[in-house]
Write a protein that holds these residues in place. Sequence first.
Motif: not given
Lengths: 642, 258
Positions: A529-541
């Motif tokens: 869900a978090y991926a869709c919430y952010l719309g963009a994800i990076q390794p550092v997250t």
Amino acid sequence: MTPSVFFQLIFNGIAIGLVYVFMASGFNLILSVTGIFFITFGMFYALGAYSTWWLTVQAGLPYFGSVAISTVATAAGGVFLYLVVMRKIRTGEQAMLRVLIASIMLVTLLTQVVLHLFGTSPRGITPIFKGHWKIAGVVIGLDRVAVILISVAILLILHFFLSRTRIGRGMRTVAFNPDVAALLGVNSEKVFITTIAVGLGLVGFAGGLMAPILGIDITMGSAGFMVLLVIILGGVGSMIGSIMSGILLGIVLAFSQFYVSAGVGQIIFFAVVGIFFFFRPGGLFGSPPPDPIDGVGSLTGSRIKSLPGRKTVIVPLAILVLAIILPQVVHNSYYMHLMILVVIFAVTGMTFTFGMRSGMINVAAAAFWGIGAYATGLLMVKGGLTFWQALPLAVIISFVLALILGGVICRFAGMSGMMFGIVFSSIVPVAFGTFELFGKQSGLTGIPGIENLGFLHFGSKASYYYLVLAFAIIGMIIMLAFTKAWTGRSWLGLGSSQKLAESVGIDPFGYRVINFAIMSVIPALLGTAYACYLGAIQPVTFGPFIGINFQIVAFVGGLGYLVAGPIVGALFMTFLPELLRVAGSYEPIITACIIILVIMFMPSGIIGSQDARLMAAWRWVSKPLRRAGTPVPVPVDREGAK
Amino acid sequence: MTLILETKALTKRFGGLVAVNSLDLQVEQGEILGLIGPNGAGKSTVFGLISGFLPVTSGTVVFDGHDITNHHPYKIARAGIARAFQQSLTFRGMTVLDNVLVGFHKSHDASLTASVFRTKGARSEEKELVAKAIEILEFLGIAHLANDRPENLPHGHQKALGVAIALASEPKVLLLDEPATGMNPSESDMMISHIHQVRKRGVTVVVVEHDMRVVRSVCDRLVCMNFGEKLCEGDPDYVTSHPEVCEAYLGKGAADVA
Ligand SMILES: Nc1ncnc2c1ncn2[C@@H]1O[C@H](COP(=O)(O)OP(=O)(O)OP(=O)(O)O)[C@@H](O)[C@H]1O
Ligand SMILES: [Mg+2]
């Protein structure tokens, strides 16, 4: 590959490997003698390098003088941290875990301190030894030759110190058997201080020595994670093991850097160690160490509810109602974001408490959170699936990965298993950042939002909050159901004493793998869900320093409280930095200090330390509400009383 | 008489030290066998080898007709050998009742799914197990402590709890390592009667003990070890008066034995 390239890479690899040899020797020495998991040592490498840079470049001292001063300074800094922080927490309740969290918080703290003192830009020192020989096409840099010779000399001196001097022999006796050492009249406090000084001095020295060759920047501190692999491979307490596997790592990195990238080298080394570790838990040279983690699940002094015990549904229900109505009251979108984080932190913190009950210190939650997010992101962006199609697939992928990793970790749950988990948590973001598939450092972008599902409409922050909350509740219910089932009791038994649990027929491996799979798949579920919430994800997250927050959440709230502990901890960890906003750029330093203080002075967490008061308050509040409990019937004693 | 447990040429080396040397041990169904010998004779090591906690250097362990040498401890426990440890291990942090319930691990019939969903069957099984656990605690005289934590109990009760956990796993053979050590005479009297009653439940008992009064009053047969080897075996009077046994114990006080 021509022979000259081959030998060139071997030569370069040995030079790089020496960094790992020094770090591993220092850490290994500290770990085997004092039992302190001083993972902060990576920062001492950076500190040694930075202070050497400052002394030569800014203060104009000669290079070797600067290295010497830096070595002494890092040793002194290490002793200072030992005396102030570690000495207090290295024994007593939950010592292992508190040391782990405190030493990782010290990494955060020292990183900030270094940034404040030396700035963010990378630094360099001009090499002392210039020029090179060329032998059969292999370029032998004089600076590297000097480094290799100096390292050999230092390692020989260290060996001499450990085997010939009185204090060195004392260190080995303590490492071998602390009780015997005490009987022989070895002053363990003095031995500990010397060990810390020697170990961290060694690491600081390596920083200064390598600075002209490898350059200096703040990411040096994270090299510590790879060093754990060196120790797993070489064996805890084995100096020769650290040397051999450190150099091996250097060579693997040199080759992979030349042909692909350093990230791939790290991943390969990780996989090799994992496979190796599966078959030889003691490492190449060491014997399996006595397990300091055995019994980690026995929370003496805190209150674990007896399993068939009484239930109070009122508090959880009240919290749930509060959580549900909150978005109706709070409309500030930033606060909504924080609330989403609180929910994620609370349930992920709970997975940590959940795992600890079976005797595992789980450090891979952030990695699985990331795996869930990336799997969803990939399936949606590259696979064109909708969220609801991607969700089950992402969960299955995470589950399978959890079973594989769990198979390795749980085979030898304990110190090496924990170290392996820590490395995993740092390797997963490396993998995300290395491969084209995962979008490298810039990550995945353009992840679509969640499609409406029947009457469920997604779009607002509140809608994502509700989805995350629903997933969190599902996760909690799964964990509670397994805890209440007989698995829960067997886990508790395993966590309390593996030996005794085995002696009544509990299979430690099987039970721990189930536990590990459950506690890993739940963060992954939240990650989807978090991926869709952010719309963009990076390794550092999803990096290891995020992961430590989950453990802090569990610890700060109170490990004796499966549900309430992580909730309190999550609120604390989310709002503390907000409250400290006024401190500006000093906020991370203050936050880290506060957390370290909590770890030092509240061994049973916020709830644990206030348990008596809270219970009294709760009894007072609940008196009129309480349902008749069903305490375990205690029979009238016949034989016992005399 | 049928043999239930047997070791053949069982040997254990720790580096250069031979802790158990080619030991042949026979345990008959239903008996109480005493394993005695001075400190460091290798008694606990024999228990460790039988129950799978220590890897066997050479030799075999046969239980109920099956070779169980070097099997994993939990498999040996499921096969029916339980052990109470010398250090009186208990599950710290859990209640005494839960300690015993963990011991019931292998008697769960309800499937994991049934238990997770708390079906009716699972709940009634849980109730039965609690009743059985209380019965065992009563039997060992510590039922009144069911809701306490083992770490808060006096030594004698912790030893009793160790036996209760082992009994809960419904063993065929129970290995007791120094059950009465550190107990006062009245406590060890209790332990003596417990051991007798355990046998009445059909459990074969092997007991390691230094307290000769306990040994004499519970054991049908004794085996004496020294330096990892069997010195002699036979009925208690014969073994305790055997000159070699007295000699092995000398240094440590022959008066105990005589
Ligand atoms: N894990 C181990 N590593 C090395 N040596 C060991 C180990 N365990 C036991 N020993 C040695 O093996 C020998 C036998 O030990 P064991 O504990 O079996 O004796 P014991 O007969 O039970 O003695 P006690 O009556 O004191 O309990 C001793 O010399 C002991 O030091
Ligand atoms: Mg013994």
